[in-house]
Design a protein around this motif. Structure first.
Motif, PDB file in Angstrom:
ATOM      1  N   PHE A  37       2.286   1.820  -3.630  1.00  0.00           N
ATOM      2  CA  PHE A  37       1.302   2.377  -4.557  1.00  0.00           C
ATOM      3  C   PHE A  37       1.051   3.859  -4.270  1.00  0.00           C
ATOM      4  O   PHE A  37       0.898   4.661  -5.191  1.00  0.00           O
ATOM      5  N   GLN A  38       1.026   4.199  -2.989  1.00  0.00           N
ATOM      6  CA  GLN A  38       0.727   5.582  -2.640  1.00  0.00           C
ATOM      7  C   GLN A  38       1.895   6.509  -2.963  1.00  0.00           C
ATOM      8  O   GLN A  38       1.703   7.630  -3.449  1.00  0.00           O
ATOM      9  N   ILE A  87      -6.345   1.485  -3.738  1.00  0.00           N
ATOM     10  CA  ILE A  87      -5.274   0.566  -3.325  1.00  0.00           C
ATOM     11  C   ILE A  87      -5.875  -0.700  -2.718  1.00  0.00           C
ATOM     12  O   ILE A  87      -5.431  -1.823  -3.003  1.00  0.00           O
ATOM     13  N   SER A  88      -6.896  -0.546  -1.885  1.00  0.00           N
ATOM     14  CA  SER A  88      -7.548  -1.705  -1.265  1.00  0.00           C
ATOM     15  C   SER A  88      -8.157  -2.621  -2.318  1.00  0.00           C
ATOM     16  O   SER A  88      -8.107  -3.856  -2.193  1.00  0.00           O
ATOM     17  N   VAL A 139      -6.696   5.508  -1.096  1.00  0.00           N
ATOM     18  CA  VAL A 139      -6.612   4.261  -0.331  1.00  0.00           C
ATOM     19  C   VAL A 139      -7.663   3.260  -0.800  1.00  0.00           C
ATOM     20  O   VAL A 139      -7.420   2.042  -0.830  1.00  0.00           O
ATOM     21  N   ASN A 151       0.822  -1.216   0.000  1.00  0.00           N
ATOM     22  CA  ASN A 151       0.000   0.000   0.000  1.00  0.00           C
ATOM     23  C   ASN A 151       0.856   1.266   0.000  1.00  0.00           C
ATOM     24  O   ASN A 151       0.532   2.256  -0.665  1.00  0.00           O
ATOM     25  N   LEU A 204      -5.243  -4.558  -3.854  1.00  0.00           N
ATOM     26  CA  LEU A 204      -4.707  -5.562  -2.930  1.00  0.00           C
ATOM     27  C   LEU A 204      -5.695  -6.693  -2.683  1.00  0.00           C
ATOM     28  O   LEU A 204      -5.293  -7.789  -2.290  1.00  0.00           O
TER      29      LEU A 204
END
Length: 410
Positions: free
Chosen positions: A240-241, A251-252, A248, A237, A255
């Motif tokens: 990616f950020q 990103i979640s 977020v 995470n 993932l």
């Protein structure tokens, strides 16, 4: 079909079922535990201390396991590890401090290391050497499949519960305890050990000198592979950020696909081994992992980075069944529990050390350097795996047909 399935020893089915519920318990617990700690007033920094203590406990748990192995049977060790893993889950909904959370989580992870070490050794002894990669692939498929179901279960049930957040998290922690209890029940019939003949014991002792080099190579392979994948296990995470500055929520979503891709990796491993054998397959997957990490260190579009991220997970779970197979094939049965325990301990120890390195690098915004370090670790780990030589006698020609049936369709 039925004859092929019936050729699989019954303890293997219980072993895989127990692995499923272990994965279910771990996933439900992992999803909500950080949120639970926050509700009890434990901030992110203190949570990091809890995980550091627990991971350290898991890494050193192999020492008392090996000591007890001199005085207890593998069956007794497996049942003991199952109890040690299961009972602390009952205390999770009630921990309210860093100290209590550290103790409970340390006991769970120590029990988990015992389950992975002794359980894999017992299960691996039930099947022929040629079927072990398929066995350990089936383990990862069961474990990761439970993770997918556990994540979906938490997501679905959360919308149905109209209680406070604290009570909701306690409910899920209790649910993880029930899954662990089912795992404990299924471990009992999976703990059947294979008796050794006097000739086999004599043969083990004659092979002991060859194993010293294998122990060193296995320790390096597991440690460096654990160090490499820790970057994505712990900091995906953050990567990616830092690189793409995406929300977020996005990103979640990215993932969330990791376990499904990882399952395909575990499925693919025995297919390649069947065609190219163990060591070439390990080198092949290792080189692919290194190339993917080096490509990610370049300035590539987000879509390309996501594809390479998912491929890295796929390659990791292609390597994991191979690593477990190497941990057995390079050592005599009397020392396979030691070798598997060392494989588990070294893997998590390497990951813990690397996590500190990656954390410092990412704090300074050096994400490219972190990817290069991960690539170097993947290269060293995969090459070290190829240095472990088989220390088991080749299967007899007349048993080849029978061995080919074991776990063929399980």
């Amino acid at each position: 079909m039925f004859s092929k399935l019936s050729s699989v020893p019954r303890p293997i089915y219980f072993y895989l079922a127990a692995s499923f519920f272990m994965g279910l318990a771990n996933t439900i617990f992992d999803v909500v535990f950080n949120f639970y700690l926050a509700e009890r007033g434990i901030n992110e920094g203190d949570a990091g201390v809890i995980y550091a203590i627990a991971t350290g406990a898991m890494a050193v748990a192999v020492i008392p396991l090996l000591f007890l192995g001199r005085f207890m049977s593998q069956r007794a060790l497996l049942i003991g590890a199952s109890v040690l893993y299961t009972l602390p889950f009952a205390g999770l909904p009630f921990v309210a401090s860093v100290a209590s959370a550290s103790v409970v989580l340390s006991l769970i992870l120590a029990g988990m290391l015992g389950l992975l070490s002794v359980g894999n050794a017992i299960a691996g002894a039930q099947v022929p050497q040629a079927s072990r990669t398929r066995l350990f692939s089936a383990f990862f498929i069961s474990y990761l499949g439970a993770g997918v179901i556990g994540s979906a279960l938490v997501s679905a049930v959360s919308g149905w519960l109209h209680t406070s957040d604290l009570e909701k998290y306690r409910f899920f922690l209790l649910l993880s305890f029930l899954a662990a209890c089912l795992m404990l029940v299924l471990r009992l019939p999976s703990a059947r050990t294979v008796a050794k003949t006097a000739a086999a014991v004599t043969q083990e002792e004659s092979r002991a000198p060859v194993e010293k080099r294998n122990f060193v190579a296995l320790f390096l392979a597991a440690g460096f592979l654990g160090a490499s994948i820790a970057l994505f296990f712990r900091f995906a995470n953050v990567l990616f950020q830092q690189i793409y500055d995406i929300p977020v929520s996005d990103i979640s979503l990215i993932l969330g696909t990791d376990k499904i891709v990882s399952i395909f990796g575990a499925i693919f491993a025995p297919v390649l081994v069947k065609r190219f054998s163990l060591r070439p397959s390990a080198a092949f997957f290792g080189v692919l992992a290194v190339l993917g990490l080096l490509l990610q260190s370049l300035t590539v579009p987000l879509a390309v980075f996501i594809v390479l991220y998912l491929l890295r997970l796929l390659f990791n779970y292609c390597l994991m069944p191979l690593l477990d197979t190497v941990a057995m094939s390079g050592f005599a049965p009397a020392r396979q529990m030691v070798s598997i325990g060392m494989r588990q301990s070294s893997f998590y120890l390497g990951g813990a050390v690397a996590a500190a390195v990656y954390g410092d690098l990412l704090d300074g915004g050096q994400w490219q350097t972190a990817l290069w370090v991960s690539a170097g670790c993947a290269l060293v780990g995969s090459l070290a795996m190829t240095m472990v030589r088989s220390n088991e006698p080749a299967p007899r020609a007349e048993s080849d047909e029978k061995e080919g049936k074991v776990l063929e369709n399980a």
